[in-house]
Design a protein around this motif. Structure first.
Motif, PDB file in Angstrom:
ATOM      1  N   UNK A 191      -4.060   9.177  -4.901  1.00  0.00           N
ATOM      2  CA  UNK A 191      -4.634   8.452  -4.115  1.00  0.00           C
ATOM      3  C   UNK A 191      -3.954   6.913  -3.943  1.00  0.00           C
ATOM      4  N   UNK A 192      -3.514   6.791  -2.519  1.00  0.00           N
ATOM      5  CA  UNK A 192      -2.591   5.495  -2.485  1.00  0.00           C
ATOM      6  C   UNK A 192      -3.129   4.636  -1.412  1.00  0.00           C
ATOM      7  N   UNK A 193      -2.349   3.611  -1.413  1.00  0.00           N
ATOM      8  CA  UNK A 193      -2.579   2.577  -0.223  1.00  0.00           C
ATOM      9  C   UNK A 193      -1.454   2.717   0.648  1.00  0.00           C
ATOM     10  N   UNK A 194      -1.707   2.454   1.901  1.00  0.00           N
ATOM     11  CA  UNK A 194      -0.413   2.627   2.937  1.00  0.00           C
ATOM     12  C   UNK A 194       0.412   1.314   2.935  1.00  0.00           C
ATOM     13  N   UNK A 195      -0.335   0.237   2.484  1.00  0.00           N
ATOM     14  CA  UNK A 195       0.543  -1.110   2.329  1.00  0.00           C
ATOM     15  C   UNK A 195       1.453  -1.404   1.162  1.00  0.00           C
ATOM     16  N   UNK A 196       1.219  -0.337  -0.012  1.00  0.00           N
ATOM     17  CA  UNK A 196       1.621  -0.468  -1.251  1.00  0.00           C
ATOM     18  C   UNK A 196       3.053  -0.088  -1.181  1.00  0.00           C
ATOM     19  N   UNK A 197       4.044  -0.809  -1.617  1.00  0.00           N
ATOM     20  CA  UNK A 197       5.374  -0.213  -2.141  1.00  0.00           C
ATOM     21  C   UNK A 197       5.532   1.002  -2.946  1.00  0.00           C
ATOM     22  N   UNK A 198       4.244   1.109  -3.476  1.00  0.00           N
ATOM     23  CA  UNK A 198       4.186   2.499  -4.544  1.00  0.00           C
ATOM     24  C   UNK A 198       4.437   3.677  -3.752  1.00  0.00           C
ATOM     25  N   UNK A 199       4.061   3.603  -2.423  1.00  0.00           N
ATOM     26  CA  UNK A 199       4.139   4.665  -1.361  1.00  0.00           C
ATOM     27  C   UNK A 199       5.457   5.242  -1.428  1.00  0.00           C
ATOM     28  N   UNK A 200       6.397   4.369  -1.371  1.00  0.00           N
ATOM     29  CA  UNK A 200       7.874   4.550  -1.589  1.00  0.00           C
ATOM     30  C   UNK A 200       8.178   5.566  -2.852  1.00  0.00           C
ATOM     31  N   UNK A 201       7.528   4.978  -3.806  1.00  0.00           N
ATOM     32  CA  UNK A 201       7.713   5.990  -5.218  1.00  0.00           C
ATOM     33  C   UNK A 201       7.303   7.121  -4.937  1.00  0.00           C
ATOM     34  N   UNK A 202       5.924   7.543  -4.534  1.00  0.00           N
ATOM     35  CA  UNK A 202       5.426   8.591  -4.426  1.00  0.00           C
ATOM     36  C   UNK A 202       5.888   9.511  -3.588  1.00  0.00           C
ATOM     37  N   UNK A 203       6.579   9.131  -2.728  1.00  0.00           N
ATOM     38  CA  UNK A 203       7.256   9.617  -1.568  1.00  0.00           C
ATOM     39  C   UNK A 203       8.677  10.482  -2.205  1.00  0.00           C
ATOM     40  N   UNK A 272       8.232   6.480   3.044  1.00  0.00           N
ATOM     41  CA  UNK A 272       6.921   6.209   2.487  1.00  0.00           C
ATOM     42  C   UNK A 272       6.493   5.260   3.266  1.00  0.00           C
ATOM     43  N   UNK A 273       7.007   3.849   2.667  1.00  0.00           N
ATOM     44  CA  UNK A 273       6.735   2.588   3.401  1.00  0.00           C
ATOM     45  C   UNK A 273       8.029   1.939   3.784  1.00  0.00           C
ATOM     46  N   UNK A 274       8.126   1.827   5.185  1.00  0.00           N
ATOM     47  CA  UNK A 274       9.510   1.080   5.483  1.00  0.00           C
ATOM     48  C   UNK A 274       9.161  -0.434   4.946  1.00  0.00           C
ATOM     49  N   UNK A 275      10.610  -1.118   4.986  1.00  0.00           N
ATOM     50  CA  UNK A 275      10.653  -2.551   4.891  1.00  0.00           C
ATOM     51  C   UNK A 275       9.997  -3.199   5.891  1.00  0.00           C
ATOM     52  N   UNK A 276       9.565  -2.719   7.172  1.00  0.00           N
ATOM     53  CA  UNK A 276       8.832  -3.489   8.118  1.00  0.00           C
ATOM     54  C   UNK A 276       7.200  -3.164   8.085  1.00  0.00           C
ATOM     55  N   UNK A 277       6.981  -2.455   7.087  1.00  0.00           N
ATOM     56  CA  UNK A 277       5.302  -2.372   6.809  1.00  0.00           C
ATOM     57  C   UNK A 277       4.989  -1.137   7.547  1.00  0.00           C
ATOM     58  N   UNK A 278       5.803  -0.397   8.041  1.00  0.00           N
ATOM     59  CA  UNK A 278       5.232   0.949   8.755  1.00  0.00           C
ATOM     60  C   UNK A 278       5.446   2.211   8.042  1.00  0.00           C
ATOM     61  N   UNK A 279       4.687   3.112   8.254  1.00  0.00           N
ATOM     62  CA  UNK A 279       4.658   4.359   7.433  1.00  0.00           C
ATOM     63  C   UNK A 279       5.036   5.448   8.667  1.00  0.00           C
ATOM     64  N   UNK A 280       6.251   5.983   8.225  1.00  0.00           N
ATOM     65  CA  UNK A 280       6.317   7.241   9.099  1.00  0.00           C
ATOM     66  C   UNK A 280       5.685   8.584   8.855  1.00  0.00           C
TER      67      UNK A 280
END
Ligand code: COA
Length: 286
Positions: A191-203, A272-280
């Motif tokens: 369970x994650x949030x799109x805006x959270x840099x943790x998405x980078x870790x998860x990916x 996961x989450x780009x530095x510009x706040x977008x999710x591919x």
């Protein structure tokens, strides 16, 4: 972005050990005896919170300090670990993997110039309440600096990741990687949030299939549910079909509609989450 491998996690963890960090699995014997308590062959302090007190320091105080760390890192956003959730779900139904450092070594590291002055000041500021909690408790054991916990699901090898936090850059990925190894997790629902840099870790842990693009029931807006076959199914070379801004509610609703109708299967691509706040995102028809 090259996919993360088990060997990457093992070598990053070994480097942390060499730097003075220690790894802890905190739970109780019925859980601990089912886990790999030396993931990658590395030493981990397995602590039975229900058992006799056989450590030089107090394990309950260690968890209280961890709880304070977690609250400091999550802030007032509905995600901090409630004390009872930490005990009932984290410690009794599963185990926390915690990365810690002796106070003296932490002080040394903060002062040895490895962090730029601004980052050092920020770390000191955020650590202050954690260290104050340790001091109030008279706790003289290693200071928890990062941790992860997942819950076992009914299917063997399937886990549900639900809490990751890290004060020191680099520890987040290792905490999650060590925990997944200790759990022997093969499939992770998260369970994650799109805006959270943790998405980078998860990916980093592999292909992320979106099971639910908009989990409206969750108290934090922008929450999704994903599933990863850990370290498998590399799709890091794929080209995204869209790059959705983490706060673009309309685009996320459309993605959800495509998934729920069965029109599309959707994945989050690196990073996961780009530095510009977008999710591919990669959407494909079945
Ligand atoms: C999210 C969190 C766990 C990350 O911990 P960490 O120790 O910094 O994680 P790592 O350094 O291992 O990895 C972070 C990665 O994200 C990248 N990153 C950092 N900030 C970023 C940002 N704003 N946008 C995109 N990526 C970012 C880092 O560069 C790093 O990637 P790299 O290793 O490829 O360089 C930590 O910041 C935290 O505790 N946050 C508060 C609690 C929280 O929100 N937890 C997640 C709940 S699901």
């Amino acid at each position: 972005v090259a996919p993360l491998t088990r060997a990457d996690v093992a070598s990053a963890a070994a480097a942390l050990l060499a730097d003075g960090y220690s790894f802890h699995l905190v739970s109780h014997s019925a859980v601990l005896e089912r886990l790999d308590t030396s993931p990658f062959g590395l030493p981990v302090v397995a602590t039975d919170i229900l058992g006799p007190r056989d450590l030089a320091w107090d394990a309950e105080s260690f968890m209280r300090v961890y709880n304070r760390l977690n609250r400091e890192l999550f802030g007032p956003n509905n995600l901090a670990l409630d004390g009872w959730v930490m005990v009932n779900i984290g410690l009794l139904a599963s185990a926390f993997l915690i990365i810690a450092l002796p106070f003296a070594r932490l002080e040394q590291m903060l002062g040895d110039g490895r962090y730029p002055p601004e980052q050092e000041a920020r770390l000191r500021e955020r650590l202050a309440p954690v260290l104050a909690a340790a001091s109030e408790l008279g706790f003289d054991g290693p200071i928890p600096l990062a941790g992860y916990s997942a819950a076992a699901m009914p299917t063997p090898g399937h886990w549900l990741g639900w809490s990751l936090c890290s004060m020191i850059p680099g520890l987040g990925t290792v905490a999650k990687g060590l925990a997944l190894e200790a759990y022997r997790a093969t499939t992770l629902t998260g369970v994650a949030q799109y805006a959270n840099p943790a998405l980078h870790v998860h990916r980093k842990f592999g292909r992320m299939r979106i099971l639910k693009a908009v989990l409206a029931l969750h108290p934090v807006p922008g929450t999704l549910v994903y599933q990863t076959d850990v370290y498998l199914d590399d799709d890091s070379e794929q080209t995204p079909t869209s790059r959705i801004r983490a706060d673009d509610v309309a685009a996320l609703d459309e993605l959800e509609a495509n998934i729920v109708s069965g029109r599309h299967v959707a994945y989050i691509l690196p990073p996961g989450l780009d530095r510009d706040g977008r999710v591919p995102i990669l959407e494909t028809s079945r």
